[in-house]
Design a protein around this motif. Structure first.
Motif, mmCIF file in Angstrom:
data_model
loop_
_atom_site.group_PDB
_atom_site.id
_atom_site.type_symbol
_atom_site.label_atom_id
_atom_site.label_comp_id
_atom_site.label_asym_id
_atom_site.label_seq_id
_atom_site.Cartn_x
_atom_site.Cartn_y
_atom_site.Cartn_z
ATOM 1 N N ARG A 141 76.110 -16.233 -28.352
ATOM 2 C CA ARG A 141 76.796 -15.061 -27.802
ATOM 3 C C ARG A 141 77.365 -13.977 -28.711
ATOM 4 O O ARG A 141 77.946 -14.308 -29.887
ATOM 5 N N VAL A 142 77.019 -12.920 -28.364
ATOM 6 C CA VAL A 142 77.619 -11.738 -29.237
ATOM 7 C C VAL A 142 79.064 -11.238 -29.153
ATOM 8 O O VAL A 142 79.511 -11.016 -27.975
ATOM 9 N N PRO A 143 79.875 -11.719 -30.075
ATOM 10 C CA PRO A 143 81.163 -11.069 -29.819
ATOM 11 C C PRO A 143 81.289 -9.986 -29.737
ATOM 12 O O PRO A 143 80.808 -9.094 -30.107
ATOM 13 N N ALA A 144 82.318 -9.622 -28.735
ATOM 14 C CA ALA A 144 82.809 -8.241 -28.593
ATOM 15 C C ALA A 144 83.209 -7.279 -29.528
ATOM 16 O O ALA A 144 83.973 -8.093 -30.356
ATOM 17 N N PRO A 145 83.094 -6.201 -29.547
ATOM 18 C CA PRO A 145 83.452 -5.481 -30.923
ATOM 19 C C PRO A 145 85.192 -5.460 -30.565
ATOM 20 O O PRO A 145 85.608 -5.626 -29.439
ATOM 21 N N ARG A 146 85.932 -5.399 -31.776
ATOM 22 C CA ARG A 146 87.481 -5.437 -31.671
ATOM 23 C C ARG A 146 87.658 -3.999 -31.441
ATOM 24 O O ARG A 146 87.412 -3.084 -32.100
ATOM 25 N N LEU A 147 88.486 -3.691 -30.530
ATOM 26 C CA LEU A 147 89.211 -2.360 -30.384
ATOM 27 C C LEU A 147 90.524 -1.918 -30.946
ATOM 28 O O LEU A 147 91.375 -2.937 -31.035
ATOM 29 N N GLU A 179 86.570 1.523 -32.067
ATOM 30 C CA GLU A 179 86.099 0.169 -32.547
ATOM 31 C C GLU A 179 86.563 0.144 -34.118
ATOM 32 O O GLU A 179 86.506 0.926 -34.709
ATOM 33 N N ALA A 180 87.184 -1.164 -34.161
ATOM 34 C CA ALA A 180 87.601 -1.269 -35.531
ATOM 35 C C ALA A 180 87.002 -2.641 -35.882
ATOM 36 O O ALA A 180 87.284 -3.585 -35.636
ATOM 37 N N PRO A 181 86.135 -2.465 -36.945
ATOM 38 C CA PRO A 181 85.381 -3.661 -37.604
ATOM 39 C C PRO A 181 86.313 -4.714 -38.045
ATOM 40 O O PRO A 181 87.403 -4.249 -38.750
ATOM 41 N N ARG A 182 86.110 -6.071 -37.597
ATOM 42 C CA ARG A 182 86.908 -7.094 -38.556
ATOM 43 C C ARG A 182 86.428 -7.082 -39.838
ATOM 44 O O ARG A 182 84.994 -7.341 -39.964
ATOM 45 N N ARG A 183 87.193 -7.440 -41.067
ATOM 46 C CA ARG A 183 86.767 -7.399 -42.335
ATOM 47 C C ARG A 183 87.024 -8.560 -42.928
ATOM 48 O O ARG A 183 88.104 -8.896 -42.946
ATOM 49 N N PRO A 184 86.121 -9.236 -43.498
ATOM 50 C CA PRO A 184 86.478 -10.427 -44.279
ATOM 51 C C PRO A 184 87.362 -10.244 -45.254
ATOM 52 O O PRO A 184 87.102 -9.004 -45.871
ATOM 53 N N ASP A 186 80.585 -7.592 -37.338
ATOM 54 C CA ASP A 186 81.063 -6.432 -37.684
ATOM 55 C C ASP A 186 79.967 -6.021 -39.045
ATOM 56 O O ASP A 186 80.036 -4.880 -39.218
ATOM 57 N N GLU A 187 80.121 -6.992 -39.872
ATOM 58 C CA GLU A 187 79.850 -6.453 -41.312
ATOM 59 C C GLU A 187 78.142 -6.351 -41.181
ATOM 60 O O GLU A 187 77.880 -5.434 -41.863
#
Length: 732
Positions: free
Chosen positions: A110-116, A188-193, A297-298
């Motif tokens: 499953r492809v996670p949805a982008p974070r908004l 869209e706000a990428p989740r960053r490690p 996201d990465e």
DNA sequence: AGCACGCCGACT
DNA sequence: GTCGGCGTGCTC
């Protein structure tokens, strides 16, 4: 109408793809790397487009149309790489392609949805309302004031940021928006490690002459002048990372991308930290312990070109970095670059292939290079430590003639540890064996306690109260008496890290002992936590398996000890010498970096073995010269390529017969100059009997192809039904 | 991998 | 007759 040739992502081995589908205009633009959902037999499967053609060999009425196209896909370059890998490592196209697809795309994933993220900005009306004293609640006023301050160049603030500490909430913003005082939008706000920046930001340090020379050679290679594969040989602390950073800077200036491979996830944060402090957001991380969202996201930050440097273990070899200019393989000797499930690829070979395709330079760095890499056409030497200190003296402690009952520590080792104790300093002790003791037997009838599913002895884990198999994970309680003769006189033989830690705790009390092995490293972050506690302690001993020799430097360690240094030498493996050399030399190279200098003790039964002698002398060239001569004489890599074929099954006789059958088939189909050894029995594992064949190939690709084709033909055979076949090209 | 097809013996 | 055992082969 255009035709898409699609490789379905099934796990089936004998699928003869690719399959053709008609491409209707409604699907939009479909190219190599696009991911489609297609009808396949009686079901629907996800597949990857590997080619787009004008026509098909099949009549149009036999062709189906894809059901839909997924948004994310791989690049054509990565599709070629995935298919090459599948062929070269005798796997299936589906398994090769899954490696290069965006995270989550593939079988059942499953492809996670982008974070908004919600963004707010003040409108003209809003500014006027604030200035003109319109009716505003205190929170509304607070929000508007924050949005009209001039410290936000875009005039826009993330709602989360705006809400923090102001008592403002979503409700406030919605009200303001409905009155037209504030405008809201999402992006869209990428989740960053999380990244911990390490080392000085900004200005790089001045490089030594040898570092500059190395950097310049790499830069020439990126520009297409000179050899494109370079070995960077230098002891720990000789500044290899600064060379990587300098070369990466030059690569980015040429608007090209960089991949940095590091051995394992545990060492990734350090490398990421170094690169991020120099290059900031242009650095992305990819590894399997990221959350699904972070990974997606990465991946997309790299794919979009926002990030141009990707740092990570094996899987980073497949990062969608565009216009690759430089690949760094840090600690290139590390065995973790080899994947141990299907497909059994070698990440070092994968990036070499990618680099060759895109005209990139490859830099492999190590203090203890592999014989393979030593023969690369260009070798760059960093001969001195950046701190100017000499390498420590290494003393060999000969264990021959000593009784095993006198404990794991030789008196000389015990004395050296006692000195550390009285001076209140730090030491590292390496013993490459987990548990309390590796054998348990009955003192009266001699019964040995073995694993019921594997032909190995069980290891005593005293704290857990268990006997454990280190191969299959089987565990049973430590028996109180012998089940055969009833005697309570059970004897434990030998020592592992658990027992050693306990012995050391007594000898060096009150100094603390920190144990680092896979029994104490449980869960994410535990590894780093143990190292951090040792680092911050005033004094103490770090004891553990090879983990203690990797990655980290502790300048205040004054003594390093390797116990049973020849244990790895006794493995029946042509890499045993190379591994032993690397293990001892890596630990020795990490010692004596503080003001007090350092001392290294190597306890061994084989003080004359080449690997140990040369490691003690910090002599990699000497070791490699001898090792290469031996490899040449036996025609082992790098003078041949090996292919290992393993057959396993629940019935020994069936496995035996199958192995003979496979040998016969291979004898008729392998290239003339390929040598075929075996089938040889291997010890039973997880209740499965095993036999293996070994091929010594002059030319890897040709032999891999012949092997793959032969095994595909054989796989339909009834006598191979209950037998599992696994092929390992370039086994480590 | 699924899934159907088809060729065999055992049964309502 | 027909139900179902699994060995064989196909999926655009």
């Amino acid at each position: 109408m255009a035709i898409a040739k699609v490789e379905p992502l099934t796990t089936a081995r004998a699928l003869r793809g690719p399959f053709d589908y008609r491409l209707p205009a409604r699907l939009g633009s479909i190219g190599v790397g696009s991911v489609l959902v297609v009808p396949f037999g009686h079901r629907r499967v996800v597949g990857v487009v590997v080619e787009v053609a004008a026509s098909s060999e099949l009549p149009p009425e036999r062709l189906a149309e894809p059901i839909e196209a997924l948004e994310a896909g791989a690049t054509p370059e990565l599709v070629r790489l995935g298919l090459w890998l599948a062929r070269e490592y005798c796997s299936t196209p589906a398994r090769g392609l899954e490696l290069v697809l965006p995270p989550g795309v593939g079988r059942g994933g499953r492809v996670p949805a982008p974070r908004l993220e919600l963004l707010a900005s003040a409108t003209e009306t809003g500014r006027a309302a604030l200035a003109g004293g319109a009716r505003l609640g205190p929170r509304q006023r607070e929000a508007l004031e924050a949005l009209t301050g001039d410290h936000h160049p875009a005039g826009e603030l993330a709602a989360n940021e705006l809400e923090a500490g102001r008592g403002v909430d979503r409700q406030t913003l919605r009200r303001l928006a409905s009155r037209g005082l504030v405008s809201l939008r999402t992006r869209e706000a990428p989740r960053r490690p999380p990244v911990v920046q390490l080392g000085a930001t900004g200005r790089p340090p001045r490089l030594s002459a040898q570092q500059r020379h190395a950097r310049d050679a790499i830069v020439a290679a990126i520009a297409g002048g000179g050899e494109s594969e370079l070995l960077l040989h230098g002891v720990t602390g000789s500044g290899k990372t600064e060379v990587y950073l300098a070369a990466a800077r030059e690569t980015l200036e040429r608007r090209r991308g960089v991949i940095v491979l590091v051995p394992e996830i545990a060492l990734t944060p350090q490398a990421v930290g170094r690169f991020a402090s120099r290059f900031g957001d242009r650095v992305a991380v990819l590894h399997s312990r990221l959350s699904a969202g972070e990974r997606r996201d990465e991946w997309h930050r790299i794919r979009s070109g926002e990030a141009t440097i990707c740092v990570g273990p094996r899987s980073a070899a497949f990062a969608p970095v565009g216009d690759l200019g430089l690949v760094v393989i840090d600690e290139e000797h590390d065995p973790s670059y080899k994947q141990d499930g299907d497909p059994r690829y070698d990440a070092r070979e994968v990036v070499r292939r990618r680099a060759a395709e895109s005209g990139a330079a490859v830099v492999a760095g190590s203090a203890t290079p592999r014989p393979e890499t030593w023969l690369w056409p260009r070798r760059l030497e960093l001969e001195e430590r950046v701190d100017g200190r000499a390498l420590p003296e290494v003393e060999l402690v000969d264990l021959r003639g000593r009784s095993a009952r006198s404990g794991p520590l030789h008196p000389r080792t015990a004395d050296a540890l006692a000195e550390v104790r009285s001076a209140g300093l730090k030491a590292i002790v390496l013993l490459n064996r987990r548990g309390w003791s590796p054998f348990l037997s009955c003192g009266s009838c001699g019964r040995a306690f073995g694993c019921p599913r594997c032909d190995v002895s069980l290891v005593v884990h005293r704290r857990a109260g268990e006997l454990r198999c280190h191969h299959c994970g089987h565990a049973e309680p430590i028996p109180g008496a012998c089940p055969d003769c009833g005697s309570v006189g059970l004897a434990r033989h030998g020592a592992g890290t658990e027992r050693l830690a306990s012995v050391l705790a007594e000898t060096i009390a009150p100094l603390p002992v920190f144990r680092l092995d896979s029994d104490t490293v449980t869960g994410a972050g535990a590894h780093a936590e143990i190292l951090r506690r040792f680092d911050q302690a005033e004094a103490g001993i770090l004891v553990g398996t090879q983990m203690v020799a990797k990655g980290h430097d502790f300048p205040d360690v004054v003594l390093s000890v390797v116990l049973d240094a020849d244990a790895t030498l006794r493995f029946p493996d042509f890499r045993a010498e190379e591994r032993t050399f690397a293990l001892v030399a890596q630990l020795a190279g990490r010692s004596g970096r503080g003001d007090r200098g350092g001392r290294v003790l190597v306890q061994t039964l084989a003080p004359d073995a080449a690997a140990i002698r040369h490691a003690a002398a910090h002599d990699a060239p000497g070791f490699l010269a001898g090792e290469l001569a031996r490899r040449r004489a036996l025609s082992y890599p790098p003078f041949s390529s090996l292919v290992r074929i393993e057959l396993t099954g629940p019935d020994a006789g069936v496995v035996h017969a199958a192995s003979e059958r496979v040998r016969d088939a291979l004898e008729g189909s392998l290239p003339r100059d390929t040598e075929l050894l075996g089938p040889a029995p291997r010890f039973r594992l997880r209740g499965r009997h095993r036999r293996q064949l070994l091929l010594k190939a002059r030319e890897r690709t040709a032999t891999a192809t012949a092997t793959r084709e032969t095994l595909e033909r054989l796989s339909a055979l009834r006598e191979l039904r209950s037998v599992a076949l696994s092929v390992d090209v370039d086994p480590q």
